[in-house]
Design a protein around this motif. Structure first.
Motif, short mmCIF file in Angstrom:
data_model
loop_
_atom_site.label_atom_id
_atom_site.label_comp_id
_atom_site.label_asym_id
_atom_site.label_seq_id
_atom_site.Cartn_x
_atom_site.Cartn_y
_atom_site.Cartn_z
N LEU A 100 0.81 -1.21 0.00
CA LEU A 100 0.00 0.00 0.00
C LEU A 100 0.85 1.27 0.00
O LEU A 100 0.33 2.37 -0.14
CB LEU A 100 -0.91 0.01 1.23
CG LEU A 100 -2.07 -1.00 1.22
CD1 LEU A 100 -2.69 -1.11 2.61
CD2 LEU A 100 -3.13 -0.59 0.20
N GLY A 101 2.17 1.10 0.16
CA GLY A 101 3.05 2.28 0.21
C GLY A 101 3.02 2.97 1.56
O GLY A 101 3.55 4.08 1.70
N GLN A 102 2.45 2.31 2.57
CA GLN A 102 2.39 2.88 3.92
C GLN A 102 3.57 2.33 4.73
O GLN A 102 3.43 1.47 5.59
CB GLN A 102 1.04 2.55 4.57
CG GLN A 102 -0.14 3.12 3.82
CD GLN A 102 -1.47 2.79 4.47
OE1 GLN A 102 -1.55 2.51 5.66
NE2 GLN A 102 -2.54 2.82 3.68
N PHE A 103 4.75 2.87 4.41
CA PHE A 103 5.98 2.28 4.92
C PHE A 103 6.16 2.47 6.42
O PHE A 103 6.78 1.62 7.08
CB PHE A 103 7.18 2.86 4.16
CG PHE A 103 7.13 2.57 2.69
CD1 PHE A 103 7.18 1.26 2.23
CD2 PHE A 103 7.00 3.59 1.76
CE1 PHE A 103 7.13 0.98 0.88
CE2 PHE A 103 6.94 3.32 0.41
CZ PHE A 103 7.00 2.02 -0.03
N ARG A 104 5.65 3.56 6.97
CA ARG A 104 5.80 3.77 8.42
C ARG A 104 5.00 2.73 9.20
O ARG A 104 5.46 2.22 10.22
CB ARG A 104 5.38 5.19 8.79
CG ARG A 104 6.30 6.27 8.24
CD ARG A 104 5.87 7.66 8.62
NE ARG A 104 6.66 8.66 7.94
CZ ARG A 104 7.84 9.11 8.35
NH1 ARG A 104 8.37 8.60 9.46
NH2 ARG A 104 8.50 10.01 7.67
N LYS A 105 3.79 2.42 8.72
CA LYS A 105 2.99 1.38 9.37
C LYS A 105 3.66 0.01 9.21
O LYS A 105 3.70 -0.78 10.16
CB LYS A 105 1.58 1.34 8.78
CG LYS A 105 0.67 2.46 9.26
CD LYS A 105 -0.76 2.23 8.80
CE LYS A 105 -1.68 3.29 9.36
NZ LYS A 105 -3.10 3.07 8.94
N ALA A 106 4.15 -0.26 8.01
CA ALA A 106 4.85 -1.52 7.77
C ALA A 106 6.06 -1.63 8.70
O ALA A 106 6.33 -2.69 9.29
CB ALA A 106 5.29 -1.61 6.32
N LEU A 107 6.80 -0.53 8.85
CA LEU A 107 7.99 -0.51 9.69
C LEU A 107 7.64 -0.77 11.16
O LEU A 107 8.35 -1.52 11.85
CB LEU A 107 8.71 0.82 9.55
CG LEU A 107 9.95 1.04 10.41
CD1 LEU A 107 11.00 -0.03 10.13
CD2 LEU A 107 10.53 2.44 10.16
N SER A 108 6.55 -0.17 11.63
CA SER A 108 6.17 -0.36 13.03
C SER A 108 5.90 -1.83 13.34
O SER A 108 6.30 -2.35 14.39
CB SER A 108 4.94 0.50 13.38
OG SER A 108 3.79 0.03 12.70
N HIS A 109 5.26 -2.53 12.41
CA HIS A 109 4.99 -3.96 12.62
C HIS A 109 6.25 -4.79 12.43
O HIS A 109 6.45 -5.80 13.13
CB HIS A 109 3.90 -4.43 11.66
CG HIS A 109 2.54 -3.90 12.01
ND1 HIS A 109 1.89 -4.21 13.18
CD2 HIS A 109 1.69 -3.08 11.33
CE1 HIS A 109 0.71 -3.61 13.23
NE2 HIS A 109 0.58 -2.92 12.11
#
Length: 318
Positions: free
Chosen positions: A117-126
């Protein structure tokens, strides 16, 4: 208060007013409510009707194991139907209730979904949460580093990649070592350190044909940023063919966008439009929404240059 109707040969009863439904639901004993939800969840499960409705009923019934297990499979179906955001939302709902084993699976899926989805900050948090329980896994360290680069958070990336390198080296994992070199080269390119990026690409460590394709992509991007259009074009054309043969759809999408940008800089508008459209088709097929967004933005820019403002607005909104 209650209406009766016939649906597919079966008699159904409905409470049409939401306020009345809420009052009736509140009047039912809590244990009885849970039992009703449990029976509905089991009936849906036996009928193999895996859906968000099944997960909701299982949660309300306290059948956490069933809810988590079905949420994982439902999320895969949602992603396959291009509903990645709904898939992520469902997994977020059951994540706090999952067992350790299921939690690791869900965290990995959320990283993949948010990255697409290009939501890298959310991906990074997980990814960071997952890393906390897999501290000796070099691939987890690499994923955190890659997401930090994609999110533009460069501070600390070298240390994360160095730790991944130490673990991968001890395991003698040549493929992972090559992927780490790609991440380092990409980090330098994103920071505008083109000479450092090219130096890493020139070494081309063995162990992964896939990594070699990404090295070529980075070399092309550096040349494009320097205005060396002919050399960049040659690399991206080769990269496009090689990525197609290797089945790396996301790399194909990136090569097509860069070829479109080269055509745009040469004022070859029809050719640029063709490249951007092909990139959009490829990125949608592999559910890479970030590349799809880049394709739409470039199509909008091109339409604006052509004074086709209606098409420009449609592409921007898309």
């Amino acid at each position: 208060l209650v209406t009766k109707s016939l649906l597919r040969g079966e008699v159904t009863f409905t409470v049409p007013r939401s306020r009345v439904r809420e009052c009736l639901y509140a009047a039912i004993d809590e244990d009885e409510r849970r039992e009703v939800h449990r029976r509905i969840a089991l009936a849906l499960d036996e009928a193999r009707q895996e859906s968000r409705e099944l997960v909701s009923h299982a949660l309300l019934a306290g059948e956490v194991g069933l809810a988590v297990e079905r949420a994982i499979s439902v999320s895969q179906r949602l992603e396959a139907s291009f509903s990645s955001e709904n898939a992520a939302s469902l997994l977020e709902e059951v994540l706090p209730l999952a067992s350790d084993a299921s939690r690791r699976i869900i965290l990995g899926r959320l990283v993949e979904l948010y990255e697409c989805l290009g939501q890298f900050r959310k991906a990074l948090s997980h990814a960071l949460v997952k890393l906390d329980v897999q501290k000796d896994d070099p691939a987890s360290h690499l994923k955190v580093g890659e997401l930090m680069i994609s999110a533009g958070q460069f501070d600390g990336v070298p240390e994360v990649l160095d730790r991944a390198g130490e673990l991968a080296s001890s395991m003698k994992d040549s493929t992972l070592m090559a992927d780490l070199a790609v991440a380092r080269a990409e980090m330098h390119f994103r920071r505008g350190e083109n000479d450092e990026a090219l130096a890493i690409c020139a070494e081309v460590p063995g162990g992964s044909e896939k990594a070699a394709l990404f090295f070529a992509n980075i070399r092309g991007k550096v040349l494009l940023s320097r205005g060396e259009l002919e050399r960049a074009e040659t690399i991206f054309h080769e990269n496009l063919i090689d990525a197609e043969e290797a089945g790396i759809e996301r790399l194909r999408g990136g090569a097509l966008i860069n070829l479109g940008i080269i055509a745009l800089r040469r004022s070859q508008h029809d050719e640029a439009a063709s490249y951007f459209h092909r990139a959009l088709v490829v990125s949608r097929r592999c559910r890479d929404q970030r590349t799809a967004a880049f394709s739409c933005v470039n199509m909008a820019v091109l339409a604006h240059m052509r004074c086709d403002y209606r098409q420009a607005l449609e592409s921007y909104h898309e």
